[in-house]
Scaffold this motif. Structure first.
Motif, short mmCIF file in Angstrom:
data_model
loop_
_atom_site.label_atom_id
_atom_site.label_comp_id
_atom_site.label_asym_id
_atom_site.label_seq_id
_atom_site.Cartn_x
_atom_site.Cartn_y
_atom_site.Cartn_z
N MET A 249 0.87 -1.18 0.00
CA MET A 249 0.00 0.00 0.00
C MET A 249 0.91 1.22 0.00
N LYS A 250 0.87 1.97 -1.09
CA LYS A 250 1.71 3.17 -1.18
C LYS A 250 0.82 4.41 -1.01
N PHE A 251 1.24 5.31 -0.14
CA PHE A 251 0.50 6.55 0.08
C PHE A 251 1.39 7.72 -0.32
N GLY A 252 0.89 8.54 -1.22
CA GLY A 252 1.66 9.69 -1.70
C GLY A 252 1.62 10.85 -0.73
N GLY A 253 2.35 11.90 -1.06
CA GLY A 253 2.48 13.05 -0.19
C GLY A 253 1.14 13.65 0.23
N SER A 254 0.19 13.70 -0.71
CA SER A 254 -1.10 14.31 -0.38
C SER A 254 -1.87 13.45 0.61
N SER A 255 -1.62 12.15 0.61
CA SER A 255 -2.35 11.25 1.51
C SER A 255 -1.85 11.33 2.94
N TRP B 97 -2.24 4.63 -3.46
CA TRP B 97 -3.31 5.51 -2.96
C TRP B 97 -2.96 6.97 -3.22
N LYS B 98 -3.88 7.64 -3.96
CA LYS B 98 -3.64 9.03 -4.39
C LYS B 98 -4.72 9.94 -3.83
N ASP B 99 -4.83 11.15 -4.40
CA ASP B 99 -5.88 12.08 -4.01
C ASP B 99 -6.92 12.25 -5.11
N VAL B 100 -6.95 11.31 -6.06
CA VAL B 100 -7.95 11.30 -7.13
C VAL B 100 -8.52 9.89 -7.24
N ASP B 101 -9.70 9.78 -7.90
CA ASP B 101 -10.40 8.50 -7.95
C ASP B 101 -9.79 7.51 -8.94
N GLY B 102 -8.49 7.50 -9.08
CA GLY B 102 -7.83 6.57 -10.00
C GLY B 102 -7.17 7.35 -11.12
N VAL B 103 -6.76 6.62 -12.15
CA VAL B 103 -6.24 7.29 -13.35
C VAL B 103 -7.45 7.87 -14.07
N LEU B 104 -7.36 9.11 -14.47
CA LEU B 104 -8.52 9.79 -15.06
C LEU B 104 -8.33 9.96 -16.58
N THR B 105 -9.44 10.31 -17.23
CA THR B 105 -9.41 10.45 -18.70
C THR B 105 -8.51 11.60 -19.16
N CYS B 106 -8.21 12.54 -18.28
CA CYS B 106 -7.14 13.51 -18.51
C CYS B 106 -6.81 14.18 -17.19
N ASP B 107 -5.80 15.01 -17.19
CA ASP B 107 -5.39 15.71 -15.96
C ASP B 107 -6.57 16.56 -15.48
N PRO B 108 -7.05 16.33 -14.26
CA PRO B 108 -8.21 17.10 -13.77
C PRO B 108 -7.92 18.59 -13.66
N ASN B 109 -6.66 18.97 -13.63
CA ASN B 109 -6.33 20.39 -13.61
C ASN B 109 -6.54 21.03 -14.97
N ILE B 110 -6.54 20.21 -16.02
CA ILE B 110 -6.79 20.74 -17.36
C ILE B 110 -8.28 20.71 -17.66
N ALA C 167 1.48 12.04 -17.68
CA ALA C 167 0.43 12.04 -16.65
C ALA C 167 1.11 11.92 -15.29
N GLN C 168 0.97 12.95 -14.50
CA GLN C 168 1.70 13.02 -13.23
C GLN C 168 1.28 11.92 -12.26
N VAL C 169 0.14 11.31 -12.53
CA VAL C 169 -0.44 10.39 -11.55
C VAL C 169 0.42 9.16 -11.27
N LEU C 170 1.24 8.72 -12.22
CA LEU C 170 2.11 7.56 -11.98
C LEU C 170 3.54 7.89 -12.42
N1 LIG Z 1 -4.62 11.36 -16.02
C1 LIG Z 1 -4.57 11.68 -14.71
N2 LIG Z 1 -5.28 10.95 -13.83
C2 LIG Z 1 -5.25 11.24 -12.53
N3 LIG Z 1 -4.53 12.23 -11.98
C3 LIG Z 1 -3.78 12.99 -12.79
C4 LIG Z 1 -3.77 12.75 -14.20
N4 LIG Z 1 -2.92 13.64 -14.75
C5 LIG Z 1 -2.44 14.41 -13.77
N5 LIG Z 1 -2.96 14.03 -12.58
C6 LIG Z 1 -2.62 14.64 -11.27
O1 LIG Z 1 -1.88 13.70 -10.51
C7 LIG Z 1 -2.17 13.91 -9.13
C8 LIG Z 1 -1.86 12.63 -8.36
O2 LIG Z 1 -0.49 12.30 -8.51
P1 LIG Z 1 0.55 12.68 -7.37
O3 LIG Z 1 0.42 14.11 -6.99
O4 LIG Z 1 1.89 12.18 -7.76
O5 LIG Z 1 -0.04 11.82 -6.20
P2 LIG Z 1 0.63 11.35 -4.86
O6 LIG Z 1 1.54 12.46 -4.41
O7 LIG Z 1 -0.54 11.17 -3.96
O8 LIG Z 1 1.32 10.09 -5.19
C9 LIG Z 1 -3.63 14.27 -9.11
O9 LIG Z 1 -3.94 15.06 -7.99
C10 LIG Z 1 -3.84 15.00 -10.43
O10 LIG Z 1 -3.84 16.39 -10.23
#
Ligand SMILES: Nc1ncnc2c1ncn2[C@@H]1O[C@H](COP(=O)(O)OP(=O)(O)O)[C@@H](O)[C@H]1O
Ligand SMILES: N[C@@H](CC(=O)OP(=O)(O)O)C(=O)O
Length: 565
Positions: free
Chosen positions: A82-88, A303-316, A339-342
């Motif tokens: 179980m990995k928890f990122g900085g936001s978690s 474990w992140k702060d979003v509901d999984g990998v999303l269809t695009c960056d939610p900031n965009i 994609a910053q998520v992974l």
């Molecule tokens: N396609 C994507 N799906 C989900 N999150 C994305 C995507 N692209 C960019 N992000 C960003 O990545 C963030 C999560 O990644 P990151 O900050 O590295 O998480 P953590 O620090 O919890 O590991 C989200 O908050 C979101 O803003």
């Protein structure tokens, strides 16, 4: 630029060897593990301590840690990472929530990987940059140092834990910053040592919290656990020796004395230098997948702060929605293309070990998240996700015909290899190459700022070609089922044409999951928003069955047409 005749995509991750004198930070003393056993008694204490903190939250039911040893005899196997990122784990409250989350899966025996709390890594880097110019006597006054101290000491206070857990590390951190101030220099190696304090502190605090609530936990610094890396400070690669070393240590200590391992993400130890290295920004994902492969675990949860990998960056685009399933290839491509998520390299160990990765939301644990596996049913898939990578440098290289085609391509790539520069996307014709340069191998600054490196490349290339440097470009990657590339491209180009956007390069990866389009930076966000609306918001993907018919019709009757949706 005219569309090239033949398209290939290549990545050249070129390692720089950073052999330097050996120097290693002493491993900090492990967090003391209280005598409380890993047994039912602990569950009662957990319920009191964690339950009290979250009991009023309806969506976060507290399930109590059960007797995880089953029959009270031999320890059961470790099951998941179980990995928890900085936001978690950004605050005391978040740490309590994460402790509760872990305990709400009593059937699991996790290895926990943590990142630094909140924005600690950025603050440490900023403190380092400022220390270079502020003079040793002013280091104690640096805002960023105060922030880091207050965050960690405040968190300990709020959790009722002893400040001594991080005091030694905070002193060491201040000494290091004074050293940087005296030397007026911040090398890549020192940066890694500097940022390592973030993960070293968060894991000690979290292990102490679990121990306090009666759940035995043992803190590990990855650089002492067996994470052996190249000496590419700030972007080290994990070496094969890591897997058996990490597996042996975690397994043996778990069997002898079961306690949840709490491991620092992001960190390793350079095999030549013996110094602390880091795995690139966001590298804790890679730590997690490496442990998952090393131990052959059932699942890797990120474990992140979003509901999984999303269809695009939610900031965009705020209407980005979760993608339920991905293959390792799709996820790797998505991560690699921005994609910053992974972390870009994080899928490799999971794929090699065939361990599924689940991306979940620690703020919304009931959301199903994204499950990433080796294969999935792609029959209904058209597009999965749209990724944007901005501020890219592009080179158009046209042969002066001094070399044959083979010689030309080989020579061009050997120049990049010699200069240690990574290439992202490539499109070639017989006498020309267009390519984009990968800034991700560089630490928080873009390749364009490394003027000398670029000047050297251009100087070398100009011996055999005419070279055009194009800056401020963006790569828009369409991740999906490239078996449907005609459909994807037809729709994408319709959208781009309607928005008056000129595509400057197009590249289709051999992995069959990615089509990349290069556009100017100034148009990129608007393009992604328009593409997202077209592919994900107007029922386009809901019509997958219809698309099947159209697609089949198109392939079997070559004069068929595909209607724009
Ligand atoms: N396609 C994507 N799906 C989900 N999150 C994305 C995507 N692209 C960019 N992000 C960003 O990545 C963030 C999560 O990644 P990151 O900050 O590295 O998480 P953590 O620090 O919890 O590991 C989200 O908050 C979101 O803003
Ligand atoms: N703390 C490191 C490593 C990491 O993985 O962080 P996160 O999981 O918060 O992205 C960073 O900020 O890069």
């Amino acid at each position: 630029m005219a569309a090239p005749a033949l398209r290939i995509t290549a990545r050249l991750g070129l390692a720089l060897d950073g052999a330097t004198a050996a120097r290693r930070r002493e491993a900090s003393a492990p967090v003391a593990v209280p005598a409380a056993p890993w047994l039912k008694k602990a569950a009662v204490r957990c319920q009191r301590a964690v339950g009290a903190a979250v009991a009023e939250k309806k969506d976060a039911p507290v399930s109590v840690a059960q007797d995880r040893s089953g029959d009270g005899g031999a320890a059961p196997e470790l099951t998941v990472v179980m990995k928890f990122g900085g936001s978690s784990v950004a605050s005391a409250e978040r740490m309590r929530e994460v402790a509760d989350l872990i305990l709400s899966f009593p059937e699991e025996h996790p290895v926990v990987v943590l990142s630094a709390m909140g924005k600690t890594t950025n603050k440490l880097l900023m403190a380092g940059e400022k220390a270079v110019g502020c003079g040793a006597t002013n280091v104690s006054e640096l805002d960023e140092l105060s922030f880091v101290k207050e965050l960690h000491l405040g968190t300990l206070d709020q959790l009722g834990l002893d400040r001594s857990i991080v005091c030694g590390l905070l002193d060491e951190l201040e000494q290091l910053l004074k050293g940087i101030a005296m030397m007026k220099e911040l090398t890549l190696r020192t940066r890694d040592y500097l940022v390592s304090f973030g993960e070293c502190m968060s894991t000690r605090i979290f292990a102490a919290l679990l121990n306090k609530i009666g759940v035995k936990a043992r803190q590990y610094d990855a650089f002492d656990l067996g994470f052996i890396t190249t000496d590419d400070f700030t972007n080290a690669d994990i070496l094969e020796a890591t897997y058996p070393a990490v597996a042996r240590r975690l397994h043996v200590e778990w069997i002898n004395d079961p306690a949840i391992p709490i491991v620092t993400g992001f960190l390793g130890k350079g095999w030549r230098s013996g110094a602390i290295t880091t795995l690139g920004r966001g590298g804790s994902d890679l730590t997690a997948t490496t442990i998952g492969k090393a131990l052959g675990l059932r699942e890797i949860q990120v474990w992140k702060d979003v509901d999984g990998v999303l269809t695009c960056d939610p900031n965009i685009h705020p209407k980005a929605k979760p993608v339920p399933y991905l293959t390792f290839d799709e996820a790797a491509e998505l991560a690699y293309f921005g994609a910053q998520v992974l972390h870009p390299q994080s899928m490799r160990p999971a794929r090699e070990g065939d361990v599924p990765v689940r991306v979940k939301n620690s703020y919304n644990r009931r959301a199903p998240g994204t499950l990433i596996t080796k294969a999935r049913d792609m029959s209904k898939t058209v597009l999965t996700s749209i990724v944007l990578k901005s501020n890219i440098t592009m080179l158009d290289i046209v042969s002066t015909r001094m070399l044959g085609q083979y010689g030309f391509l080989a020579k061009v790539f050997s120049i990049f290899e010699d200069l240690g520069i990574s290439v992202d996307c490539v499109a070639t014709s017989e006498v020309s190459i267009s390519l984009t340069l990968d800034p991700s191998k560089l630490w928080s600054c873009e390749l364009v700022q490394h003027k000398n490196e670029l000047d050297d490349v251009i100087e070398e290339l100009e011996k055999i070609a005419v070279v055009h440097l194009l800056q401020n470009r963006s790569i828009i990657s369409l991740i999906g089922n490239v078996q449907r590339s005609s459909l994807i491209l037809e729709k994408a180009f319709n959208v781009l044409r309607r928005n008056g956007v000129n595509v400057q390069m197009i590249s289709q990866g051999a992995s069959k999951v990615n089509i990349s389009l290069v556009v100017h930076d100034s148009e990129a966000k608007q393009c992604v928003q328009a593409l997202h609306s077209a592919f994900f918001e107007n029922g386009f993907l809901l019509e997958a069955d219809e698309l099947d018919v159209l697609h089949d019709g198109f392939t079997s009757h070559s004069n068929g047409t595909i209607h724009s949706h």
